[in-house]
Design a protein around this motif. Sequence first.
Motif, mmCIF file in Angstrom:
data_model
loop_
_atom_site.group_PDB
_atom_site.id
_atom_site.type_symbol
_atom_site.label_atom_id
_atom_site.label_comp_id
_atom_site.label_asym_id
_atom_site.label_seq_id
_atom_site.Cartn_x
_atom_site.Cartn_y
_atom_site.Cartn_z
ATOM 1 N N SER A 223 -2.715 6.676 40.103
ATOM 2 C CA SER A 223 -4.066 6.387 40.543
ATOM 3 C C SER A 223 -4.252 6.743 42.018
ATOM 4 O O SER A 223 -5.258 7.362 42.401
ATOM 5 C CB SER A 223 -4.388 4.911 40.312
ATOM 6 N N ALA A 224 -3.282 6.352 42.860
ATOM 7 C CA ALA A 224 -3.368 6.658 44.289
ATOM 8 C C ALA A 224 -3.299 8.160 44.521
ATOM 9 O O ALA A 224 -3.984 8.692 45.406
ATOM 10 C CB ALA A 224 -2.257 5.943 45.050
ATOM 11 N N ALA A 225 -2.468 8.845 43.757
ATOM 12 C CA ALA A 225 -2.363 10.302 43.890
ATOM 13 C C ALA A 225 -3.688 10.978 43.549
ATOM 14 O O ALA A 225 -4.110 11.921 44.231
ATOM 15 C CB ALA A 225 -1.255 10.834 42.984
ATOM 16 N N ARG A 229 -5.997 13.279 46.059
ATOM 17 C CA ARG A 229 -6.521 14.599 45.698
ATOM 18 C C ARG A 229 -8.038 14.648 45.817
ATOM 19 O O ARG A 229 -8.613 15.573 46.387
ATOM 20 C CB ARG A 229 -6.107 14.962 44.269
ATOM 21 N N GLN A 230 -8.684 13.624 45.279
ATOM 22 C CA GLN A 230 -10.144 13.598 45.233
ATOM 23 C C GLN A 230 -10.773 13.598 46.621
ATOM 24 O O GLN A 230 -11.774 14.285 46.862
ATOM 25 C CB GLN A 230 -10.609 12.366 44.453
ATOM 26 N N TYR A 231 -10.170 12.837 47.539
ATOM 27 C CA TYR A 231 -10.767 12.669 48.858
ATOM 28 C C TYR A 231 -10.093 13.511 49.944
ATOM 29 O O TYR A 231 -10.518 13.461 51.102
ATOM 30 C CB TYR A 231 -10.735 11.194 49.253
ATOM 31 N N GLY A 232 -9.076 14.260 49.589
ATOM 32 C CA GLY A 232 -8.387 15.082 50.576
ATOM 33 C C GLY A 232 -7.628 14.276 51.606
ATOM 34 O O GLY A 232 -7.526 14.668 52.777
ATOM 35 N N ALA A 235 -0.991 11.999 51.932
ATOM 36 C CA ALA A 235 -0.242 11.101 51.055
ATOM 37 C C ALA A 235 0.954 10.525 51.799
ATOM 38 O O ALA A 235 1.758 11.260 52.359
ATOM 39 C CB ALA A 235 0.231 11.839 49.809
ATOM 40 N N SER A 236 1.063 9.188 51.798
ATOM 41 C CA SER A 236 2.183 8.525 52.457
ATOM 42 C C SER A 236 3.070 7.842 51.420
ATOM 43 O O SER A 236 2.680 7.675 50.252
ATOM 44 C CB SER A 236 1.667 7.497 53.470
ATOM 45 N N GLN A 237 4.246 7.462 51.863
ATOM 46 C CA GLN A 237 5.192 6.782 50.973
ATOM 47 C C GLN A 237 5.933 5.709 51.761
ATOM 48 O O GLN A 237 6.420 5.945 52.862
ATOM 49 C CB GLN A 237 6.173 7.769 50.352
ATOM 50 N N GLY A 238 5.969 4.506 51.204
ATOM 51 C CA GLY A 238 6.643 3.417 51.882
ATOM 52 C C GLY A 238 6.895 2.260 50.945
ATOM 53 O O GLY A 238 6.066 1.940 50.095
ATOM 54 N N SER A 239 8.027 1.631 51.099
ATOM 55 C CA SER A 239 8.457 0.568 50.180
ATOM 56 C C SER A 239 7.797 -0.772 50.459
ATOM 57 O O SER A 239 7.793 -1.650 49.607
ATOM 58 C CB SER A 239 9.970 0.403 50.255
ATOM 59 N N LEU A 257 6.631 12.247 46.118
ATOM 60 C CA LEU A 257 5.197 12.505 46.104
ATOM 61 C C LEU A 257 4.892 13.696 45.190
ATOM 62 O O LEU A 257 5.658 14.663 45.150
ATOM 63 C CB LEU A 257 4.708 12.825 47.512
ATOM 64 N N PRO A 258 3.795 13.644 44.461
ATOM 65 C CA PRO A 258 3.397 14.813 43.670
ATOM 66 C C PRO A 258 3.301 16.044 44.566
ATOM 67 O O PRO A 258 2.753 15.966 45.677
ATOM 68 C CB PRO A 258 2.032 14.406 43.103
ATOM 69 N N PRO A 259 3.824 17.183 44.130
ATOM 70 C CA PRO A 259 3.944 18.354 45.013
ATOM 71 C C PRO A 259 2.611 18.925 45.487
ATOM 72 O O PRO A 259 2.568 19.614 46.513
ATOM 73 C CB PRO A 259 4.706 19.358 44.154
ATOM 74 N N GLU A 260 1.529 18.645 44.773
ATOM 75 C CA GLU A 260 0.240 19.220 45.170
ATOM 76 C C GLU A 260 -0.435 18.452 46.298
ATOM 77 O O GLU A 260 -1.440 18.906 46.864
ATOM 78 C CB GLU A 260 -0.714 19.280 43.968
#
Length: 278
Positions: A223-225, A229-232, A235-239, A257-260
């Motif tokens: 959903s976050a991915a 994508r939708q809003y440009g 993308a961050s990643q954190g536990s 993270l998804p590659p796109e």
Amino acid sequence: MDLHSHSTASDGGLAPDELVWHAHNQGVTHLALTDHDTCAGIEAARQAAKSAGITLIPGIELSVSWAGRTIHVVGLGIDPAAPALQAFIKQVQAARQARAEAICDRLQKIGLTLDWRSIETHSIGRSHLAMAMVAAGWVKDHQKAFDYYLKQGKKGWVRAEWPALEDGVAAITAAGGIAVLAHPGVYTLSHAKMRALIEDFMAAGGEGIEVSTRAQVDKALQSAAERARQYGLYASQGSDFHHLAWRWRSLGRLAALPPELTPIMSASQLRPYFKDHG
């Protein structure tokens, strides 16, 4: 890489230097210390990172209000000493202290005496009060403190009065950082409300969203991915690491993270920081 973590400067279980060495042992090469509404642990973490040989990204997680809800915004690549950020922190700390005092007053009325001023922390919160209640033997564990006393609808509940979303984002950007909408999957919002939140966040200057927060790919990541994508958004990643016992938030154990998507580390706002400190 883990861009969302907490130390004892707020409500984490490891001191800033211990957190850095734990990150090193977990194979983390880039760590952001993002304590709640304080930068107090950053310098100790930075010194430890030099010894550990990992990159420490100065960060913070700000508590803000949007549409009557508490929202968290992570700031990455910040200047901890920036006047605008320090002014915001001072405002939030006053709100935290007022809330802690009000909670203790409510607990006092039902026979539970607790002095929030005796708790050693740079950023007092309900988690600290919960731990103090466990230490006093009033409840079995941290979760029971919330279930019985501290969550909404219980005797010790007090609504938080945080500054506005746009003020928090402005403080981060004024400190040279990039604002990231933290853990969007935890907010119980309809699709329309989430869309409104993201649009208001971006209008205020926010540019990133946390996508990967767990070791496995799940609906929240997907959903976050999609929103990134939708809003440009970057993308961050954190536990959101807090304690060693919370294995569902293990430091550095994150799905790719998804590659796109465009990773937050490519954000231009972070480049000056790495040029000077990397």
